[in-house]
Enzyme design. Structure first.
Site, PDB file in Angstrom:
ATOM      1  N   GLY A  40       0.811  -1.341  -0.067  1.00  0.00           N
ATOM      2  CA  GLY A  40       0.035  -0.022   0.112  1.00  0.00           C
ATOM      3  C   GLY A  40       0.933   1.372   0.079  1.00  0.00           C
ATOM      4  CB  SER A 107       4.807  -3.076  -3.096  1.00  0.00           C
ATOM      5  OG  SER A 107       4.281  -1.800  -3.744  1.00  0.00           O
TER       6      SER A 107
END
Length: 313
Positions: A40, A107
Site C-alpha cells: 500500500g 512494494s
C-alpha cells in the site's frame, strides 16, 4: 505456493489512543517466526499471502497497519507515519515475546521492511523483499505524473478524469484534496480512480478481478487515502534515506533476497538496481516476464524458494 491454513490466533493490539491494530498468526505454533509486511500503504493483509510460507515450519504473523485491513479506525490518517508503523512492528514483536524474526515485504512492504530493519537491525534474521520501493521523488513522479502513463494510456485517461485540467500539474496534490473532501461522493470517486490505476498496472497480464477490487468503496477508501497521505509527505523520510550508506551499513549483515519483475511499472527495477549497488551482498533475482504483482508465476516461485531457504537459518 503452499496450502492455505487458518490462523490459530487473531487478536487486537492497541497502540495509541486512536489506533487499534489487528493481527493474526498461522502455521506452526512453535515454528520460525516471520512477519508479513503488507503493501500500500493501506492495502491490508489478505489470506492468500500465507501460502508463501511452509505452514509446517513457519509461524506466520500478519499485521494490518494503521488504518488498513481490519485495524481501526479505517482509513484514519492521524498518527499514521512510517515511524509509527515501525514502532508498531516492534510493539507486536515484544507483545508476542519473539526475540528475532524474519521479515517478508513487497512494494510498500519492502519500504517498511527496510525502515524497520534499519531501526532494529538486531531483531531481523533475514529479509525477503519484492518490488523495491524507497519513496524517492523520481519513483513517485514516474508512476503518478509522467512515466507509466506512456505504457497504459487508456488506464491513465481514467486516472486523470476526476482531476480538473488546471490541477493536473501535480496529480498527487490534486488527489490529496479530493481524497480528503468532506463530500463522500467526491472522496469515494477519487479513491476508486486512484486504486484502479494501481490495480490496472500491477501485472504484465492484467487480471480483471484485481481491477474489480478497486471498485469496493471501503477497501479503495483506505488504500487511496493512506497511500496518498504517505506519498504527499514523502514517506516522512529524507529523500533517498533508505539507500544512504550509513543506513545500509546497519543492515549489511542481514541475509536478504530481492525478487523484482523486469517490467514492474509501479516500482520500476531501477530502484532495486540502486539497492544492489549500495548493498552488493543481497541476492537480486530479476523475473524476465513479470510486472509488479507477487501473483505472477515467476515471482511467486522465487518468493516461495526464498522463504524455504531462510526457514533453516
Amino acid at each position: 505456493m503452499y496450502n492455505l491454513t487458518k490462523p490459530f490466533e487473531a487478536a487486537k493490539l492497541k497502540v495509541s489512543d486512536i489506533h487499534t491494530l489487528h493481527y493474526e498468526i498461522s502455521g506452526n505454533r512453535d515454528g520460525v517466526p516471520v512477519i508479513f509486511v503488507h503493501g500500500g500503504p493501506g492495502g491490508g493483509c489478505i489470506e492468500q499471502d500465507r501460502a508463501f510460507f511452509n505452514p509446517e515450519k513457519w509461524k506466520v504473523i500478519f499485521l494490518d497497519q494503521r488504518g488498513a485491513g481490519k485495524s481501526t479506525p479505517s482509513a484514519n490518517l492521524e498518527e499514521n507515519t512510517t515511524w509509527d508503523l515501525v514502532k508498531d512492528m516492534e510493539r507486536l514483536r515484544e507483545h508476542l515475546k519473539i526475540d528475532k524474526w524474519h521479515v517478508f515485504g513487497g512494494s510498500w512492504g519492502s519500504t517498511l521492511s527496510l525502515a524497520y530493519s534499519q531501526s532494529h537491525p538486531d531483531r531481523v534474521k533475514s529479509m525477503v523483499l519484492r518490488g523495491i520501493f524507497t519513496l524517492r521523488k523520481s519513483e513517485l513522479h514516474f508512476f503518478y505524473q509522467n512515466g507509466t502513463s506512456h505504457l497504459f494510456p487508456e488506464a491513465w485517461e481514467e486516472f486523470i478524469a476526476p482531476i480538473p485540467e488546471p490541477e493536473r500539474g501535480d496529480f498527487m496534490l490534486a488527489y490529496h484534496a479530493q481524497l480528503n473532501s468532506v463530500d463522500d461522493e467526491t472522496r469515494l470517486r477519487a479513491a476508486r480512480a486512484w486504486s484502479k490505476w494501481e490495480m490496472a498496472t500491477s501485472k504484465l497480464h492484467v487480471n480483471p478481478a484485481d481491477i474489480a477490487e478497486a471498485e469496493k468503496d471501503d477497501w479503495a477508501n483506505a488504500f487511496a487515502r493512506i497511500e496518498n497521505h504517505y506519498f504527499i509527505n514523502e514517506g516522512f523520510m529524507r529523500e533517498g534515506q533508505l539507500l544512504e550508506k550509513q543506513e545500509i551499513e546497519k543492515i549489511r549483515h542481514i541475509p536478504t533476497i530481492v525478487v523484482q519483475g523486469r517490467y514492474d511499472v509501479v516500482c520500476p527495477i531501477t530502484t532495486a538496481w540502486q539497492l544492489k549497488k549500495v548493498w552488493p551482498e543481497i541476492t537480486l533475482n530479476i523475473v524476465p516476464d513479470a510486472g509488479h504483482s507477487s501473483r505472477e508465476r515467476g515471482t511467486t516461485k522465487l518468493l516461495v524458494e526464498a522463504t524455504d531457504k531462510f526457514v533453516d537459518l
